[in-house]
Enzyme design. Sequence first.
Site, PDB file in Angstrom:
ATOM      1  N   GLY A   6      50.363  37.362  35.429  1.00  0.00           N
ATOM      2  CA  GLY A   6      49.259  36.501  35.042  1.00  0.00           C
ATOM      3  C   GLY A   6      48.953  36.721  33.575  1.00  0.00           C
TER       4      GLY A   6
ATOM      5  N   GLY B 229      46.908  34.646  31.738  1.00  0.00           N
ATOM      6  CA  GLY B 229      45.760  33.831  31.372  1.00  0.00           C
ATOM      7  C   GLY B 229      44.698  34.643  30.650  1.00  0.00           C
TER       8      GLY B 229
ATOM      9  N   GLY C 257      44.706  38.532  31.886  1.00  0.00           N
ATOM     10  CA  GLY C 257      45.997  39.132  31.563  1.00  0.00           C
ATOM     11  C   GLY C 257      46.275  39.144  30.071  1.00  0.00           C
TER      12      GLY C 257
ATOM     13  NE  ARG D 298      33.313  34.454  41.263  1.00  0.00           N
ATOM     14  CZ  ARG D 298      32.092  34.967  41.178  1.00  0.00           C
ATOM     15  NH1 ARG D 298      31.174  34.614  42.055  1.00  0.00           N
ATOM     16  NH2 ARG D 298      31.787  35.809  40.218  1.00  0.00           N
TER      17      ARG D 298
ATOM     18  CG  ASN E 194      43.388  33.710  44.437  1.00  0.00           C
ATOM     19  OD1 ASN E 194      44.042  32.754  44.016  1.00  0.00           O
ATOM     20  ND2 ASN E 194      42.227  34.057  43.914  1.00  0.00           N
TER      21      ASN E 194
ATOM     22  CB  THR F 121      44.073  38.531  42.164  1.00  0.00           C
ATOM     23  OG1 THR F 121      45.132  38.526  41.218  1.00  0.00           O
ATOM     24  CG2 THR F 121      43.916  37.149  42.765  1.00  0.00           C
ATOM     25  CG  ASN F 122      37.603  38.054  41.975  1.00  0.00           C
ATOM     26  OD1 ASN F 122      37.303  39.164  42.398  1.00  0.00           O
ATOM     27  ND2 ASN F 122      37.172  37.586  40.818  1.00  0.00           N
TER      28      ASN F 122
ATOM     29  NE  ARG G  54      30.385  41.546  34.918  1.00  0.00           N
ATOM     30  CZ  ARG G  54      31.255  40.833  35.622  1.00  0.00           C
ATOM     31  NH1 ARG G  54      31.329  41.001  36.939  1.00  0.00           N
ATOM     32  NH2 ARG G  54      32.050  39.960  35.021  1.00  0.00           N
TER      33      ARG G  54
ATOM     34  CG  HIS H  14      34.562  42.712  42.145  1.00  0.00           C
ATOM     35  ND1 HIS H  14      33.687  43.122  41.168  1.00  0.00           N
ATOM     36  CD2 HIS H  14      35.254  41.664  41.612  1.00  0.00           C
ATOM     37  CE1 HIS H  14      33.851  42.370  40.096  1.00  0.00           C
ATOM     38  NE2 HIS H  14      34.781  41.472  40.351  1.00  0.00           N
TER      39      HIS H  14
END
Length: 393
Positions: A96, A98, A101, A170, A183, A207-208, A239, A263
């Site tokens: 990946g 994108g 990645g 998402r 996925n 990956t989610n 976060r 997560h």
Amino acid sequence: MTVGRVIGSDAIEDARRRGRLIVEVMPGDIVTALARDSAERLGLKLVEGPVEMPAPVRTDGNTAMRRVLYRRAPKWQAPSRKPRTARRLAKLALIGAGGVGGNIAHLAAMADMAAEIALIDIAPGMAAAAALDLNHATGITGAGCRCVGGETLDMVAGAEVIVATAGRARSPGMTRADLIDVNARVIRQAGEAIRSEAPNAVVIVVTNPLDEMTVEMLRATGFPRERVLGMAGTLDSSRFRHALARAAGVDPADVEAMTLGSHGEEMAPIPSRATIKGRPLDVFLDPAQIDACVTDAITGGGQVVALKKMGSATIAPAHATIELIDHMRGARTGAVPVSVMLKGEYGIDGVVVGVPTHLGDGGLIKVEELRLTGAETTALQDAAEAIRTRLGL
């Protein structure tokens, strides 16, 4: 009459920069009100001097002579004083290329943490373009790594660490769980290639939905749990620390905090283990503020999705992934939250969930079982049951 010093806020700031925990105030010294406020804010103690120094350790003559003779022996070697250095990976592969990645590749190349970085993406030319772009940057950065890009999964061959980021992101209104079916097919295909082409690699799943996809990767590769890790806790903890720092008005570096669980909606920030300037949260924040920070950590990813409209966070997940790789190659030490298959730890068995771990060259070294409050333990176990239910385990 002895003339004392005037200790101002500058002296307090200087003491903090030097890593000191106390500031000695001698008789006759004058401490300004601003200096006292600064000391309180920075967590330094003002101690009336003179501070008694510890007595020097005395060694008897016989022991001292034995040490001298031992050092004169022909086989004696002085202990190494070299600082700890991180191991450089031979090859890092990214499935990946994108947003996530690509950012991981950029950070890894800037840190020169691998001799070769392979980017793989099904979009024609995408990975090759990113690799070439990164190679062009080495004329400025001086990094020695070589980046390559392509569209076939056999490029994972020989990789020590493989990061799987491929899959659908998402959209606003979607939960991470909504992505399970689409996925899972991507992860199964990647896992089969990894099993045949890189049978000794450690796999990090991004990956989610992350915990569920880590289970799918375990199934597809057949690897032991030590070599299939899910990146979640490092991102969620970042976060949480950001939210606490902003609420308390301090720098994020002043905050220590960890988030466990899934997560997703069953995320379990751990306020009981969190500190600000080394002190419990309630020294700086009231219960309502702490609860708001917990909520902010849980909804942080959704906030990015809502603002972005198409796609999800890319920069923070990349940094969180690099943190895991740094723990594996020795650039960082200590416990780090990772999604792993549990085998009885925290009373959970047979499901992947985020817990504190110690990592090394081969991935997971051990799971660290922290002492949590009853509510925190329940939240962690509830997260495990929710993941188990979604996967039909």
